[in-house]
Design a protein around this motif. Structure first.
Motif, mmCIF file in Angstrom:
data_model
loop_
_atom_site.group_PDB
_atom_site.id
_atom_site.type_symbol
_atom_site.label_atom_id
_atom_site.label_comp_id
_atom_site.label_asym_id
_atom_site.label_seq_id
_atom_site.Cartn_x
_atom_site.Cartn_y
_atom_site.Cartn_z
ATOM 1 N N SER A 69 -55.310 14.073 93.015
ATOM 2 C CA SER A 69 -54.956 13.304 91.825
ATOM 3 C C SER A 69 -53.625 13.775 91.234
ATOM 4 O O SER A 69 -52.849 12.974 90.727
ATOM 5 N N ILE A 70 -53.346 15.082 91.332
ATOM 6 C CA ILE A 70 -52.063 15.601 90.841
ATOM 7 C C ILE A 70 -50.916 15.062 91.703
ATOM 8 O O ILE A 70 -49.875 14.652 91.175
ATOM 9 N N LYS A 71 -51.125 15.045 93.010
ATOM 10 C CA LYS A 71 -50.078 14.522 93.899
ATOM 11 C C LYS A 71 -49.840 13.040 93.608
ATOM 12 O O LYS A 71 -48.695 12.583 93.564
ATOM 13 N N GLN A 72 -50.921 12.296 93.392
ATOM 14 C CA GLN A 72 -50.771 10.876 93.078
ATOM 15 C C GLN A 72 -50.042 10.680 91.751
ATOM 16 O O GLN A 72 -49.209 9.786 91.618
ATOM 17 N N LYS A 73 -50.332 11.538 90.798
ATOM 18 C CA LYS A 73 -49.648 11.473 89.502
ATOM 19 C C LYS A 73 -48.152 11.714 89.695
ATOM 20 O O LYS A 73 -47.330 11.008 89.105
ATOM 21 N N ALA A 74 -47.805 12.698 90.538
ATOM 22 C CA ALA A 74 -46.393 12.990 90.817
ATOM 23 C C ALA A 74 -45.715 11.805 91.503
ATOM 24 O O ALA A 74 -44.590 11.434 91.144
ATOM 25 N N ILE A 75 -46.408 11.200 92.461
ATOM 26 C CA ILE A 75 -45.852 10.041 93.176
ATOM 27 C C ILE A 75 -45.628 8.886 92.209
ATOM 28 O O ILE A 75 -44.568 8.236 92.229
ATOM 29 N N ASP A 76 -46.597 8.616 91.360
ATOM 30 C CA ASP A 76 -46.459 7.536 90.376
ATOM 31 C C ASP A 76 -45.294 7.814 89.424
ATOM 32 O O ASP A 76 -44.527 6.915 89.079
ATOM 33 N N TRP A 77 -45.180 9.048 88.994
ATOM 34 C CA TRP A 77 -44.108 9.441 88.081
ATOM 35 C C TRP A 77 -42.742 9.222 88.745
ATOM 36 O O TRP A 77 -41.826 8.681 88.134
ATOM 37 N N VAL A 78 -42.640 9.636 89.996
ATOM 38 C CA VAL A 78 -41.375 9.490 90.737
ATOM 39 C C VAL A 78 -41.055 8.016 90.943
ATOM 40 O O VAL A 78 -39.899 7.596 90.781
ATOM 41 N N ASP A 79 -42.058 7.221 91.287
ATOM 42 C CA ASP A 79 -41.816 5.779 91.481
ATOM 43 C C ASP A 79 -41.282 5.135 90.211
ATOM 44 O O ASP A 79 -40.333 4.338 90.269
ATOM 45 N N SER A 80 -41.878 5.481 89.077
ATOM 46 C CA SER A 80 -41.395 4.881 87.826
ATOM 47 C C SER A 80 -39.994 5.389 87.479
ATOM 48 O O SER A 80 -39.173 4.634 86.958
ATOM 49 N N PHE A 121 -42.150 17.356 90.792
ATOM 50 C CA PHE A 121 -43.148 16.989 89.777
ATOM 51 C C PHE A 121 -44.539 17.495 90.139
ATOM 52 O O PHE A 121 -45.309 17.867 89.263
ATOM 53 N N TYR A 122 -44.850 17.540 91.419
ATOM 54 C CA TYR A 122 -46.140 18.090 91.838
ATOM 55 C C TYR A 122 -46.265 19.537 91.371
ATOM 56 O O TYR A 122 -47.250 19.943 90.763
ATOM 57 N N LEU A 123 -45.233 20.325 91.653
ATOM 58 C CA LEU A 123 -45.246 21.732 91.237
ATOM 59 C C LEU A 123 -45.271 21.854 89.713
ATOM 60 O O LEU A 123 -45.935 22.734 89.161
ATOM 61 N N LYS A 124 -44.572 20.971 89.053
ATOM 62 C CA LYS A 124 -44.538 20.990 87.591
ATOM 63 C C LYS A 124 -45.921 20.637 87.009
ATOM 64 O O LYS A 124 -46.366 21.256 86.044
ATOM 65 N N PHE A 125 -46.610 19.674 87.610
ATOM 66 C CA PHE A 125 -47.926 19.271 87.118
ATOM 67 C C PHE A 125 -49.003 20.293 87.463
ATOM 68 O O PHE A 125 -49.956 20.476 86.714
ATOM 69 N N VAL A 126 -48.861 20.957 88.605
ATOM 70 C CA VAL A 126 -49.841 21.965 89.004
ATOM 71 C C VAL A 126 -49.796 23.151 88.051
ATOM 72 O O VAL A 126 -50.827 23.698 87.671
ATOM 73 N N ASP A 127 -48.590 23.544 87.654
ATOM 74 C CA ASP A 127 -48.436 24.699 86.775
ATOM 75 C C ASP A 127 -47.558 24.323 85.583
ATOM 76 O O ASP A 127 -46.403 24.735 85.503
ATOM 77 N N PRO A 128 -48.098 23.562 84.636
ATOM 78 C CA PRO A 128 -47.280 23.098 83.511
ATOM 79 C C PRO A 128 -46.849 24.224 82.570
ATOM 80 O O PRO A 128 -45.900 24.083 81.833
ATOM 81 N N ASP A 129 -47.537 25.366 82.606
ATOM 82 C CA ASP A 129 -47.204 26.481 81.720
ATOM 83 C C ASP A 129 -46.094 27.360 82.271
ATOM 84 O O ASP A 129 -45.684 28.319 81.633
ATOM 85 N N ASN A 130 -45.626 27.042 83.456
ATOM 86 C CA ASN A 130 -44.608 27.859 84.094
ATOM 87 C C ASN A 130 -43.233 27.498 83.528
ATOM 88 O O ASN A 130 -42.426 26.843 84.147
#
Length: 138
Positions: A69-80, A121-130
């Motif tokens: 789901s995180i990868k899909q979120k990143a893909i959707d974010w990139v597409d937009s 974005f995948y890495l950013k969503f996986v670890d948002p506190d980084n």
């Protein structure tokens, strides 16, 4: 005469205080009642290991679903982002301090841009506190 589980439990529980204090007496008692304590132990260990494996598998499935789901979120974010008329990849790289393996971003095709951004974005969503690192490597 056939014995039910209830009957067996009743026999065992009737002498619990007497036999449960001493492991040797407990084993003798079980053997007198034609119950193999070593077999009970082995079967118990097998069940525990099976339950541990099932729990580990369930945890892994949940992690995989979460990652998916995180990868899909990143893909959707990139597409937009890519579909935005005002989007400029070089500007995005500079404003977000992205460090790319290939520094010649002018040679990136649409697929390269999409892959780099999806990974970012995948890495950013996986670890948002980084937020300690100012630069993200893609």
């Amino acid at each position: 005469m056939t014995y039910s589980k209830k009957y067996l439990a009743k026999i065992i529980l009737s002498n619990v205080d007497h036999t449960s204090c001493d492991p040797e007496k407990s084993k003798e008692y079980l053997k007198e009642n034609k119950i193999d304590p070593d077999n009970i132990y082995k079967e118990g260990i097998k069940r525990i290991k099976k339950l541990q494996l099932q729990a580990a598998a369930a945890k892994k499935r949940a992690e995989m679903e979460s990652t998916k789901s995180i990868k899909q979120k990143a893909i959707d974010w990139v597409d937009s982002l890519i579909n935005d008329v005002n989007f400029s990849f070089p500007s995005f790289v500079k404003s977000n301090n992205l460090v790319l393996h290939n520094r010649n971003i002018d040679s990136f095709n649409q697929e390269d841009i999409k892959n780099s951004l999806t990974q970012y974005f995948y890495l950013k969503f996986v670890d948002p506190d980084n937020t300690e690192q100012d630069e993200q490597q893609v």
